[in-house]
Design an enzyme around this catalytic site. Sequence first.
Site: not given
Length: 245
Positions: A59, A86, A163, A167, A198
């Site tokens: 984790d 990832n 988000y 990044k 996804t």
Amino acid sequence: MKTVLITGANKSIGFETARQLLQQGYYIYLGSRDLTSGQKAVERLNAEGLDQVEAVQIDVSDSDSVNAARTALGQKTHSLDVLINNAGISGGRPQSALEASIEQYRNTFETNVFGVVRVTQAFIDLLRNSPEPRIVNVSSSQGSLTLAADPDNTYYHHKGAVYQPSKSALNMYTIALAYELRETPFKVNAVDPGFVATDFNNHRGTGTVQEAGTRIAKYAMLDENGPTGTFISEEHNPETGDIPW
């Protein structure tokens, strides 16, 4: 046989990347936050005749879990050839700059940024024992400040105030990491898998996990002449992959 650790690899893009690298002869440590999910993913790969793989509970948001995974791998191998960071989360909705909660920001950065730092620092010693170590940070074109500010960008109106900054921060970490390792055999790159259908985006993406896996695997398999310190998005730039920061 070269060894690879992929975080968040029990499904979607991480799983497909594991499959493609297995097909290229790599040995995969398939990282999964939940060990049972990881073991089920391994069973799926075994059913395809891909058996050089084992599940590792990790984790990335939990230092104890990361350290335990490092200890476990250290008992199995003296070196690690590839680390693919990832694992990531979307941050939930809504993502308004005025309405998103501090908790949303904190949780998202804990996984998408601090998790990458945590895992990289924990496994750097094993990576240093490889003659050709590779680190791939799975980023997103959404982290490009230049594209986010460009009205002509296809995704200009898709603003994720939680988000996207995570990044962008990951990209800056990639630059700093590549710089520190510039005089070593390391290759460190940020790779955008593309807008892929996804669970992460409720299958709204237009690309496939196969395409995404290929894009990531390519940078895991770079030879000594490959680039380092780059931000790659073949979705935005099919010719060279270069994308503005």
